[in-house]
Enzyme design. Structure first.
Site, PDB file in Angstrom:
ATOM      1  N   ASP A  16       0.829  -1.204   0.000  1.00 63.61           N
ATOM      2  CA  ASP A  16       0.000   0.000   0.000  1.00 63.61           C
ATOM      3  C   ASP A  16       0.871   1.265   0.000  1.00 63.61           C
ATOM      4  O   ASP A  16       1.927   1.291   0.630  1.00 63.61           O
ATOM      5  CB  ASP A  16      -0.896  -0.037   1.242  1.00 63.61           C
ATOM      6  CG  ASP A  16      -1.935   1.061   1.237  1.00 63.61           C
ATOM      7  OD1 ASP A  16      -2.643   1.181   0.225  1.00 63.61           O
ATOM      8  OD2 ASP A  16      -2.037   1.790   2.237  1.00 63.61           O
ATOM      9  N   GLU A  35       1.696  -0.755  -5.059  1.00 60.78           N
ATOM     10  CA  GLU A  35       0.632   0.164  -5.479  1.00 60.78           C
ATOM     11  C   GLU A  35       1.281   1.484  -5.861  1.00 60.78           C
ATOM     12  O   GLU A  35       1.660   2.274  -4.995  1.00 60.78           O
ATOM     13  CB  GLU A  35      -0.381   0.404  -4.346  1.00 60.78           C
ATOM     14  CG  GLU A  35      -1.504   1.335  -4.799  1.00 60.78           C
ATOM     15  CD  GLU A  35      -2.161   2.145  -3.668  1.00 60.78           C
ATOM     16  OE1 GLU A  35      -1.567   2.254  -2.586  1.00 60.78           O
ATOM     17  OE2 GLU A  35      -3.251   2.668  -3.915  1.00 60.78           O
ATOM     18  N   ASP A  69     -10.312   1.570  -5.034  1.00 57.66           N
ATOM     19  CA  ASP A  69      -9.989   3.003  -5.013  1.00 57.66           C
ATOM     20  C   ASP A  69     -10.511   3.754  -6.233  1.00 57.66           C
ATOM     21  O   ASP A  69     -10.145   4.916  -6.442  1.00 57.66           O
ATOM     22  CB  ASP A  69      -8.458   3.184  -4.962  1.00 57.66           C
ATOM     23  CG  ASP A  69      -7.888   2.882  -3.583  1.00 57.66           C
ATOM     24  OD1 ASP A  69      -8.591   3.120  -2.587  1.00 57.66           O
ATOM     25  OD2 ASP A  69      -6.741   2.398  -3.518  1.00 57.66           O
TER      26      ASP A  69
END
Ligand code: CA
Length: 597
Positions: free
Chosen positions: A325, A354, A420
């Site tokens: 992340d 990510e 997201d």
């Protein structure tokens, strides 16, 4: 010839080994400028230079500004010197060297690839080649155990979520639906965070060693991973190491003891004491997200703690890797140590970052194996939504293909959406376009990702609406035609594993009809030798509101691999009739016969 447009260096992504005895070289030149490019190469210790070998470079496409030339040269000794001789269409020529272009063949400043060292070779895990990943937001997938449901902010299954909603989905639910996932053809499951945390998304970790009670127990988690493995699938967890939650023991200790806390340096910047979420006097994730204090991952004690977390879940639950992340806001040194620790614990574990933008600095082979390919998603959405024409889309695809070394591209995760983003159906405003996007995703190089529910055309605006409950209870909300198309496309990745890494050739990018056609071939573009008459798969997307006829440049009659699915057309010989917003995946009979049913 525009010498200033020539781009090459003896570094990634312009020079890199494809195996111990072959070096890949890529050259960029101004579009339409070069008549030929030849690589002259030899052993660094061999004299004189006259004995060096020559190999022609191949023109591989252009991005509207630059054209890309490539060659893979052999080396028995692994010690390589080379120059590139370029000839312009205007009759001029130059020798490209590490000191730039020169007019005479150089002796002293040839490019050097000093040694192809085994320890520097970067490889994706073998299992990745046929994998299609499935991303699950655990609170919304399936509630397998009502007894563990959270009491606060309870969301009734099927109602629209808000940011605080907790629907009760859990590990037991995922376990119960593994056959569904397996039946879809998935080989990799990626879960957003599941460690103990106050929120539904759990990106604010309270305890890195404990599964959130609303999702289940550590024992249930181990059993889930074992079941995933028993079904021949792999499993990734989400590593949230950029920040912790404010309830994490170390942050609570800092709040309590101030500068005397032995964890004070575990946090990136503490601006004042006492540290206080009400004051927000510390560095956080994004803009003043007080629930997520930013971690100082350069601190040796914290680094050891987090690397222990990373390897603990590999040892303890046998997970197959991590998705990282906010990966580009953590220091590089941490990720290098992370890679060593994770690969040390499990050699074929996979590390997925990510990063939404240029990820070059993290994809040199010493940090991640790949990132979520948001640039590909952005380009695809722009074309599908009519913001750019097909020529520009094709140019963007070319640029994206040459961004990283080939082995990295094999892992790049093609995604149409995630927790997201707006869901693909809603983003494109209809199921026909969503089906086209699915074809582009699942015939792309790299590894496709399916965000749970996209396969049944779930709608959803951006967070929190893209995190709706999977509508198991309501067949009417499950688009069975879309599901059938996804299954068909995913099945092709097993029959043609080279969709992962085989060559890509665009054969039509017609701005008048807005049709894109490309061919995927079994042999990778970096192969030292490529066969002349290779059979491949032809993909055609009609991104217009009119019927089109496309002459597919194949030597033999073609078979429609998606026959009977939504929006397909008819192929007669090599002539394809496609309806408005139509899709086609075609192959010669010999290849098509490998596909069951
Ligand atoms: Ca539950």
């Amino acid at each position: 010839m525009q010498l200033s447009a020539l781009v090459h260096s003896s570094r990634i992504p312009f020079a890199y080994p494809v195996d111990e005895h072959h070096l890949r070289l890529v050259l960029k030149a101004a579009v339409g400028d070069l008549a030929a490019a030849t690589c002259v190469h030899g052993d660094r210790y061999a004299w004189p230079h006259d004995t060096d070998d020559a190999k022609a470079m191949e023109r591989l496409g252009d991005d509207g500004v630059h054209e890309y030339w490539g060659v893979t040269i052999p080396s028995v000794t692994r010690r390589i010197r080379y120059t590139i001789y370029v000839e312009g269409i205007d009759g001029t020529y130059a020798w490209l060297t590490e000191q730039g272009p020169v007019s005479r063949r150089p002796k002293n400043f040839t490019f050097q690839y000093a040694y192809i060292h085994r320890a520097d070779m970067f490889k994706q895990p073998e299992w990745l080649r046929t994998a299609v990943f499935y991303q699950i937001f655990p609170d919304r997938f399936f509630n397998g155990d009502p007894k563990n449901d959270p009491r606060r902010n309870k969301l009734k299954w099927g109602e629209k979520p808000n940011r605080e909603s907790q629907a009760g989905g859990d590990l037991a639910g995922i376990r119960e639906k593994l056959d569904y996932v397996k039946d879809l053809g998935i080989e990799g499951i990626y879960l957003t965070p599941i460690f103990k945390a106050p929120t539904n998304h759990k990106y604010d970790t309270t305890d890195y060693y404990k599964i959130d009670p609303a999702f289940g127990t550590n024992e249930e988690f181990k059993a889930l991973v074992a079941d995933v493995h028993a079904k021949g699938m792999r499993f990734l967890l989400d590593a949230v190491f950029n920040h912790s939650g404010k309830e994490w023991f170390a942050f609570k200790d800092v709040i309590k003891k101030g500068p005397a806390s032995k964890y004070a340096d575990w946090f990136y910047n503490l601006y004042a004491f006492p540290v206080s979420p009400e004051e927000c006097n510390y560095e956080t994730f994004a803009n003043r997200v007080v629930s997520m204090p930013k971690l100082n991952t350069a601190n040796p004690g914290l680094q050891k703690y987090l690397l222990d977390v990373a390897t603990y879940w590999i040892r303890e639950a046998d997970i197959d890797g991590w998705r990282l992340d906010v990966a580009n806001e953590v220091n590089h040194g941490f990720w290098r140590a992370f890679r060593d620790a994770v690969k040390g614990a499990k050699q074929d574990a996979w590390i997925l970052g990510e990063i939404w933008h240029d990820a070059t600095d993290w994809l040199q082979g010493d940090q991640y194996d790949a990132v979520m390919n948001y640039p590909w998603r952005d380009a695809t959405l722009m074309w599908m939504k009519g913001e750019i024409d097909v020529v520009e889309y094709d140019r963007l695809l070319t640029r994206i293909r040459f961004t990283h070394m080939h082995e990295i591209m094999k892992g790049q995760l093609s995604l149409l959406g995630s927790h997201d983003t707006t869901r693909i159906l809603t983003e494109l405003g209809g199921r026909q376009k969503a089906a086209q996007a699915a074809v582009l995703c699942l015939t792309n190089h790299g590894v496709p990702l399916v965000y749970y529910g996209d396969e049944i055309a779930m709608p959803g605006e951006n967070d929190p609406d893209c995190r709706r409950c999977y509508p198991w209870h309501d067949e009417a909300q499950q688009d069975k035609e879309m599901l059938s198309l996804y299954k068909r496309l995913i099945a092709l990745r097993k029959v043609f594993p080279w969709l992962n890494d085989g060559a890509w050739e665009t054969f039509i990018a017609d701005p008048v009809t807005n049709v894109l056609g490309f061919r995927r071939l079994p042999t990778p573009v970096v192969a030292p030798e490529r066969p002349m008459d290779e059979e491949g798969v032809y993909v055609v997307i009609n991104n217009s509101g009119r019927n089109v006829t496309v002459d597919v440049p194949a030597d033999t009659d073609l078979v429609d691999l998606l026959a009977g699915e939504m929006q397909t057309g008819t192929v007669t010989g090599t002539v394809l009739e496609l309806p408005a917003r139509g899709i086609a995946v075609l192959a010669p009979k010999a290849l098509a016969s490998l596909v069951e049913g």
